[in-house]
Each structure stands twice: as structure tokens, then as C-alpha cells.
Design an enzyme around this catalytic site. Structure first.
Site, short mmCIF file in Angstrom:
data_model
loop_
_atom_site.label_atom_id
_atom_site.label_comp_id
_atom_site.label_asym_id
_atom_site.label_seq_id
_atom_site.Cartn_x
_atom_site.Cartn_y
_atom_site.Cartn_z
N LYS A 1 9.52 29.07 28.75
CA LYS A 1 10.78 29.02 27.98
C LYS A 1 11.98 28.96 28.93
O LYS A 1 12.86 28.12 28.80
CB LYS A 1 10.88 30.26 27.11
CG LYS A 1 12.24 30.46 26.49
CD LYS A 1 12.46 31.89 26.09
CE LYS A 1 13.88 32.07 25.61
NZ LYS A 1 14.22 31.28 24.43
N SER B 1 22.58 32.98 10.02
CA SER B 1 22.84 33.31 11.43
C SER B 1 23.84 32.33 12.04
O SER B 1 23.85 31.13 11.72
CB SER B 1 21.54 33.31 12.24
OG SER B 1 20.90 32.08 12.16
N CYS C 1 12.63 27.51 4.75
CA CYS C 1 12.88 26.40 5.68
C CYS C 1 11.72 25.40 5.74
O CYS C 1 11.80 24.44 6.47
CB CYS C 1 13.29 26.87 7.06
SG CYS C 1 12.76 28.44 7.57
N GLU D 1 15.28 23.45 3.48
CA GLU D 1 15.35 22.47 4.56
C GLU D 1 14.92 21.11 4.01
O GLU D 1 13.86 21.00 3.42
CB GLU D 1 14.41 22.95 5.69
CG GLU D 1 14.02 21.93 6.72
CD GLU D 1 12.68 21.31 6.41
OE1 GLU D 1 11.71 22.04 6.20
OE2 GLU D 1 12.62 20.08 6.36
N HIS E 1 17.69 22.18 14.21
CA HIS E 1 16.81 22.34 15.37
C HIS E 1 17.28 21.52 16.55
O HIS E 1 16.78 21.67 17.66
CB HIS E 1 15.38 21.93 15.01
CG HIS E 1 14.76 22.86 14.02
ND1 HIS E 1 14.64 22.56 12.69
CD2 HIS E 1 14.26 24.10 14.17
CE1 HIS E 1 14.08 23.57 12.07
NE2 HIS E 1 13.84 24.52 12.93
#
Ligand SMILES: CN1c2c(nc(N)[nH]c2=O)NC[C@@H]1CNc1ccc(C(=O)N[C@@H](CCC(=O)N[C@@H](CCC(=O)N[C@@H](CCC(=O)O)C(=O)O)C(=O)O)C(=O)O)cc1
Ligand SMILES: N[C@@H](CCS)C(=O)O
Ligand SMILES: [Zn+2]
EC number: 2.1.1.14
Length: 769
Positions: A19, A438, A648, A670, A699
Site C-alpha cells: 500500500k 465521509s 455501494c 452506487e 474511487h
């Protein structure tokens, strides 16, 4: 002697090294060779861990730069036209462009939205959906697998390359207006080349993953399996077809009879496949039994598992292989990374699961060896301690659940009546704009939380820092002109973990990361015992946010099904029981928020669709308890309080009735990557309540302009009555930066305003619509 092997190992790294390297590369702070170096180091470390654990045969090909299905698309040359740069061969940046999209003003290369991201079966992992065109051709285009085979062999490992099988690959892809099965004949020659090349590298066994064999398959696909594997039969190496996430059921005869050399089955999800499978398996074939749970973190019951394996070994001898049930991608890496805790003794992460597999094989071969006897005795003692632990059974939680009545799951009035009261109270314009909850989780927010965790920031300092973030998020939303605001979720590490940390009965890890998509990870909490909420979980933050604005502010909670699906659940009580306990905990929070004057409460059920059993036969039972859990947590409010939910993953076609039965006043979903296609289900069913179809994909860092969103909204209006339409992004904005967030939301608000003008909608929706 049986062989101990593994289907796949987590690639992200014990400390999320992949990551960190990916994100550093995307920021332009390291070059490709440094990124590749991290990848090589991780692969080497992971092979060594598995070998040290005692496995005989190690997977290669389970490493991916972003996603395994995406890597496979590159390998077979399925690269959508918009990502082809004229270059003969794709590059790592082609792969990242497919995964993340490219803005037209960026880089000078080809621009376009990312490929669609969707759930990998019923897991919380997401893969990039292959896009197939009618003229689709396939050609071997990406050498990663072959290079990694050489790499592993150079390190002295005995390897088994892992490839997604041709039928599962096609099944998981997307074809517009034609049957993707028609592509099989074009795809198979590339598989032939891959297998030939692996054989040329000296590979003895290859694992072909065909998880779709655990699904209800149309007859054409079943026939295609026979055709495909018949054609691949001539490749000069041995093939193990791996199935997982469920039982073979009606595909048992098909799978057992395929002209390959071995079959892997998931005995954790579908233990009833044994011993029946022994009668179906041709005498020349290897049978790999997936007996260690790759989807949960509990230690294996070794005695019970050995009973099955001993019976299998008697019949199969050396043709028995032992493995985890599926790839260990869905598990954290290594329990040894955690601080000592009582619960640790009950747990096994990927490394420990490999050790369990190896131990089981050793126990078959040498049941009387001292170390085997000791390990089995330890395992017995640990399981007994857990069964009698006081952390698990809480009579007061069970008594409260037993007292729940059907009326607790009923709103006071039907939707038509409620919505009139809510419109009266909220005074929102047509096409109200909102977000999913968020706002960007900036490095400053994460660092503050880390400092608080490490004691460098006091409780008060942390609270003030988060309040500052809330004020900022509210001010930005007001400036953008959004209609329903949110507090921004700055204080949440994760939408599930945050609540789990405050619900008694959960345990946590510090490093138990699991890849969710690309570089993004989650740290699923572990349900240890009966669950209840000792005190309010969100009230202070949301109450504070509401003091910062006169606009309606949505209280934001995570629903019981999602809490359950994105945690590691107990295995000693049913999923339904755990969901109902969670529902009561959330119900308490809903009622506290309402009492504090919060007029809109969103209860996210992002994982509702993912929980749907893979086989249709299991759907109704699941939908009954899942819908009821949602109703139980949400129904205790008055008519004037508006309940939202958010999901989503919106492939609702076949479960739209259940979605409607949840009876949320508003559902946000979504839809943008599917160009609103997913709304078709809502139109066809005449879904009665309000809907916010996502108008842009969160995304990707790409900022869509308002005309793009307006076009999507016009498509939505063809399917949903205008007075019931909300305008919002696909999902939360925590992964985005502020600059792109503000730019995209400004365009979204502008699209909603243009829509109001075009459709002559009133500034405030009247209450009697
Ligand atoms: C909606 N989604 C979610 C799913 N599952 C969940 N459990 N949660 C979800 O939100 N499934 C479907 C989708 C998947 N989408 C996402 C989107 C984004 C993430 C994500 O951003 N994950 C973060 C980790 C989040 C977290 O736990 N943060 C913690 C710890 C942060 C951290 O790394 N801290 C550093 C120090 C600080 C620093 O220097 O940055 C450290 O501890 O070393 C927190 O905020 O406190 C990610 O980074 O991948 C996941 C799924
Ligand atoms: N409220 C959450 C939902 C994600 S599915 C968020 O906005 O991140
Ligand atoms: Zn979402």
C-alpha cells in the site's frame, strides 16, 4: 504422504508495505524500479513465511499490483481501447490507468474513466471488472506470472502458479449487448500459450481457479467447462481446478469429471461435500481438501478436521492434498505482529493458517510424534477455554433479544404519510443534494488519531482537532450549497471498526490489515461474544456538527448487516443472532440521535448485497433476517425523522423487493460506473421510496464535469419519478483529497441546479407529492 499447499497468500504485506509503496509511486515520489523492488521483497518474504510454516507447494501468481483480475486482463490482453496508448505492450501505468482512471488534463496519454470495481463473490475484496467488446481479441501481453515463477524458483521454492480459470474470468467480465461466452474460443488459445510457457519453465502443477463452480450456473456455462478443459487437456503440465466459497452441489459431477489432474473443494463453507466427493472423483485425480478457514480468523479445530482427513487419506493415500479453504487474501497476515491478548490464543492469521495446514499433514503421517500430540493437546485446551469464556455469553443481551416483538420492526406510519411529515419539516428543494457521509481522511486527521492512540495527544486535544475538522467540513458544504450536510466522519478510522470499538463483545487487532481494493485496506474487528452498546457512540460528534449549521445534518451510522459482514463473525452462534444483537445496539443510537433533534439519520448498509448467499436457494432465509435486522434498528423513530440507507454495491435486480421492504425513506446507491443501468431494477419494480443514485465515481481521482453528471441524472429521471430523486456521489469521499472533492461537488451542485431549471421543479418539494 499428503501434500500441504496454499491457494494464495495476502499480498499487501504485514505492515501494508505494498500500500505504502503504491501510494508513494502514484504521488511520484518513487520510480517504477523502486516500486518493483518492494513487490519483489514482499513476494520473497511471503514465500519464505509459507515455507517456514511447513508448506510443500507455494502459490505464485497471487501477487498483484492492484488486483489479480486486472493483472489477468493484462496477461490475456483484454485492455479497453481507451487505455491503449499505441504502445505494443501494456505498462505498469496502463494497469494503474485501468484501475484508477485518467483525467483528460493529465499526463498527455489516453484519458478515461477507470474500469468498474465490484465485489469479489461474497467477500469484502473488490476486483476490476474485465470489459469485453464484440471485436474482443486476446493475446499474451503481460509477462508478470512467468517472471515471478522464475523469481520463486531462483529462491529455491517448489511452486504452483495460480491463474484465474477461463470460465470464471469470462463470467466476472462485462460484455455490452452480446453473450460473453462467445469469447471462449478466442480466449482459450491464450490459456494454451500460458500453460505451454509454464511447462517450458519446468512447472509441474498449475492451479486454475474456477470459483464459479460454486454458483448456480446456466447449462451453457456448464457445457462450456467441459469444452474448455478438454481443449486445455493437451498442455504438458498437471492442472488443479480450485473451487471455493461454496459447495459444488449440482456441479459436482461436472467438476469431478473435468479432464484435469486434481480438484480443490472448500470443506469449510460446504462440509457436506465430504465424503460424497470420494465416490465421484476418478481414481487418477488428486483431491485437495480446503479444511482451514480462509475467510475467518478462528483457530482450526484440529481433532475434528483430522477425522475427515484421516478418512480421506485412507481412500486417497498420496492423492490427498490439504489446504486452506480459499486464498488467504481475506485474512490478516501474521498474528505474531499483535501485542499479547487473551483472545490471541483463539486466533490464526495467514501465517498461522499455513502452519495449521502443515501440522494437519504431519499429524496424518506421524500421529504419534511427540510434537504432533502436543500441538493437538494445546489446540483442544484452547478451544475448551474459549467455549467457557465469560467474554462470550451475556445473559442480559440474550434476555433483551428474547423480548423483542414484531412491532419493534414497524414504523408508525406507511411511507406516504411519513414523507409528507418529513417534507414539511425539512423544506428541501427538488433534487436535494447530499453526500454519503465521509469527507477526505487527510494525513493530518490520521496523524492526529495516531498521536492520540500513542498518548501524544490528550483526549481533549484530539476532540478539539476533530471538532476543527467537523467545522471545516460543514463550512465547505455550506459554501458549496449542498442541501443536506454531514459531519464528515473525521473521527472514524473506519465505518465498521469505529462502531465495533464501542460495542462490548468485539475484539480488535492493531495490524490485522486485509486488502479491500488496490492500496486500500480494512482492519476487520472480531466478534468474540454477545454484543451490546454500553453508551452513545456518535452523539457528541453529530450534536456538535449540528450546532455549526442551520441546514439539516444527517446523523451517520453503520447498519447491523454491514457491521456483521465486515467483521470476522463468531462461528458458535448464527449470523442472524449476531445481526439482531447489533441491530439493538444501533437502535439505541438511532433513538439517542432522534432525541437530540437530529432530523435525518443514515444507516449505511453498504454490505447488504454482499451478504446475499451465492446460491439462490439460500437467498430468502438471508433476506428475511437481514431486512428484519435493518428494520429493528431503524423503526423506532417518529414519522418526522427521515431514515436514509446507503449501499455501494447496487446489483439489486433480483432482491429489489427485499430492498423495498427495508422501508428506508431514502436510499443512496452506487450507479455511476454502470451509467445508471443499475436503476433499471428500481424502475421495473416501481420502487416506492426516495432514491439517490450516485452521479459520480468516488474511487477515482478524476473530476467529472457537470454536464456528465447532468446526463446521468437525465438517465435517472427516465427511471425514477423526479420528485423522488436525490443527487449525491456514489459513496463516501474519505479516499479523496479536498481539492478534487470540492471541484466534483461544485459540479454536482451545479448539475442539480440545472436539472431543477430544466424540469421546472419548485425550490421546495410540496408535501403532498
Ligand atoms: C466502503 N468501504 C468499506 C469496506 N469495508 C470497510 N470495513 N470499510 C469501508 O469503508 N468495504 C467496501 C468499501 C471499501 N472501501 C474502502 C475505502 C477506503 C479504505 C481506506 O481508506 N482504508 C485505509 C485505512 C483506514 C483506517 O483504518 N485508518 C486508520 C489508521 C490509519 C493509518 O494507516 N495510520 C497510520 C499513521 C497515520 C499516517 O501516517 O497516515 C498508521 O497507523 O501507521 C485511522 O484512520 O486511524 C487505508 O489506508 O487503506 C478502505 C476501504
Ligand atoms: N458513510 C460511509 C459509507 C461508505 S459505504 C462513507 O461515507 O464513507
Ligand atoms: Zn458506500
Amino acid at each position: 504422504m499428503a501434500i500441504a499447499h496454499n491457494l494464495g497468500f495476502p499480498r499487501i504485506g504485514r505492515d501494508r508495505e505494498l500500500k505504502k509503496a503504491l501510494e508513494t509511486y502514484w504521488r511520484g515520489e518513487i520510480d517504477e524500479s523502486e516500486l518493483r523492488q518492494t513487490g519483489a521483497e514482499l513476494r520473497a518474504a511471503h514465500w519464505q513465511l509459507q515455507r517456514d510454516a511447513g508448506l510443500d507447494l507455494l502459490p505464485v501468481g497471487d501477487f498483484a499490483w492492484y488486483d489479480g483480475v486486472l493483472g489477468h486482463s493484462l496477461m490475456v490482453g483484454a485492455i479497453p481501447e481507451r487505455f491503449r496508448d499505441g504502445a505494443a505492450e501494456p505498462t505498469l501505468d496502463t494497469l494503474f490507468a485501468m484501475a484508477r482512471g485518467v483525467s483528460s488534463h493529465c499526463c498527455g496519454g489516453p484519458a478515461g474513466p477507470a474500469s468498474e470495481l465490484t465485489k469479489w463473490f461474497d467477500t469484502n475484496y473488490h476486483y476490476l471488472v474485465p470489459e469485453f467488446s464484440l471485436e474482443q481479441s486476446f493475446q499474451l501481453s503481460w509477462p508478470q506470472l512467468f517472471e515471478e515463477v522464475d523469481e520463486a524458483r531462483a529462491l529455491g521454492h517448489r511452486v504452483k502458479p495460480v491463474i484465474l480459470g477461463p470460465l470464471s474470468y469470462l463470467w466476472l467480465g462485462k460484455a455490452q449487448g452480446f453473450d460473453k461466452l462467445e469469447l471462449l474460443e478466442r480466449l482459450l488459445p491464450v490459456y494454451g500459450q500460458i500453460l505451454d510457457r509454464l511447462a517450458g519453465q519446468g512447472v509441474e502443477w498449475v492451479q486454475l481457479d474456477e470459483p464459479i463452480l460454486a454458483l448456480d450456473l446456466p447449462q451453457a456455462w456448464k457445457s462450456a467447462f467441459e469444452r474448455a478443459y478438454h481443449l486445455l487437456q493437451r498442455a504438458p503440465l498437471k492442472k488443479l481446478v480450485a473451487t471455493y466459497f461454496g459447495g459444488l452441489e449440482d456441479n459436482l459431477g461436472l467438476a469431478a469429471g473435468l479432464p484435469v489432474d486434481g480438484l480443490h473443494i472448500d470443506l469449510v463453507r460446504a462440509p457436506e461435500q465430504f465424503p460424497q466427493i470420494l465416490d465421484w472423483l476418478p481414481a487418477y485425480k488428486v483431491l485437495s481438501l480446503g479444511v482451514v478457514n480462509g475467510r475467518n480468523v478462528w483457530r482450526c479445530d484440529l481433532d475434528k478436521t483430522l477425522q475427515v482427513l484421516s478418512q480421506a487419506a485412507e481412500r486417497l493415500g498420496e492423492r490427498l492434498w490439504v489446504a486452506p479453504s480459499c486464498s488467504l487474501l481475506h485474512c490478516p497476515v501474521d498474528l505474531r505482529r499483535e501485542a499479547p491478548a487473551e483472545a490471541n490464543q483463539w486466533l490464526a492469521f495467514a501465517v498461522q493458517k499455513c502452519e495449521e495446514v502443515a501440522l494437519l499433514v504431519r499429524a496424518l503421517a506421524q500421529p504419534d510424534a511427540a510434537e504432533v500430540r502436543q500441538a493437538l493437546a494445546d489446540n483442544r485446551a484452547v478451544l475448551q477455554r474459549r467455549a467457557s469464556s465469560r467474554h462470550i455469553h451475556k445473559p442480559e443481551v440474550q434476555a433483551r433479544l428474547a423480548a423483542v416483538e414484531p412491532r419493534h420492526s414497524e414504523r408508525a406510519a406507511p411511507f406516504a404519510e411519513r414523507i409528507a411529515s418529513q417534507r414539511e419539516r425539512l423544506q428541501l428543494p427538488a433534487f436535494p443534494t447530499t453526500t454519503i457521509g465521509s469527507f477526505p481522511q487527510t494525513p493530518a486527521i490520521r496523524q492526529a488519531r495516531q498521536a492520540h492512540r500513542q498518548g501524544r495527544l490528550s483526549d481533549v486535544e484530539y476532540r478539539d482537532a476533530m471538532r476543527g475538522e467537523i467545522r471545516h467540513a460543514v463550512a465547505r458544504q455550506e459554501a458549496l450549497g449542498l442541501d443536506v450536510l454531514v459531519h464528515g466522519e473525521a473521527e472514524r478510522n473506519d465505518m465498521v471498526e469505529y462502531f465495533a470499538e464501542q460495542i462490548d463483545g468485539y475484539a480488535f487487532t492493531r495490524f490485522g490489515w486485509v486488502q479491500s481494493y488496490g492500496s486500500r485496506c480494512v482492519k476487520p474487528a472480531i466478534i468474540l461474544g454477545d454484543l451490546h452498546r454500553p453508551r452513545p457512540m456518535t452523539l457528541d460528534w453529530i450534536g456538535y456538527a449540528q450546532t455549526q449549521t442551520d441546514k439539516p445534518l444527517k446523523g451517520m451510522l453503520t447498519g447491523p448487516v454491514t457491521m456483521l459482514m465486515w467483521s470476522f463473525p463468531r462461528e458458535d452462534v448464527s449470523a442472524e443472532q449476531q445481526a439482531r444483537q447489533l441491530a439493538l445496539a444501533i437502535r439505541d443510537e438511532v433513538q439517542d440521535l432522534e432525541a437530540a433533534g437530529v432530523s435525518i439519520i443514515q444507516i449505511d448498509e453498504a454490505a447488504f448485497r454482499e451478504g446475499l448467499p451465492l446460491r439462490r436457494a439460500g437467498w430468502q432465509v438471508y433476506l428475511d433476517w437481514a431486512v428484519d435486522a435493518f428494520r429493528l434498528c431503524s423503526a423506532g423513530v417518529s414519522n418526522e425523522t427521515q431514515i436514509h440507507t446507503h449501499m455501494c454495491y447496487s446489483e439489486f435486480n433480483e432482491i429489489i423487493e427485499a430492498i423495498a421492504t427495508m422501508d428506508a425513506d431514502v436510499i443512496t446507491i452506487e450507479t455511476s460506473r454502470s451509467q445508471m443501468e443499475l436503476l433499471e431494477a428500481f424502475r421495473a419494480f416501481d420502487y416506492p421510496n426516495e432514491i439517490g443514485p450516485g452521479v459520480y465515481d468516488i474511487h477515482s481521482p478524476r473530476v467529472p464535469d457537470s454536464s456528465e453528471m447532468l446526463a446521468l441524472l437525465e438517465k435517472a429521471i427516465e427511471r425514477i419519478p423526479a420528485e423522488r430523486l436525490w443527487v449525491n456521489p456514489d459513496c463516501g469521499l474519505k479516499t479523496r483529497g479536498w481539492a478534487e472533492t470540492e471541484a466534483a461537488l461544485a459540479n454536482m451542485v451545479s448539475a442539480a441546479r440545472q436539472l431543477r431549471e430544466r424540469h421546472g421543479m419548485a425550490a421546495v418539494i410540496p408535501c403532498d407529492v
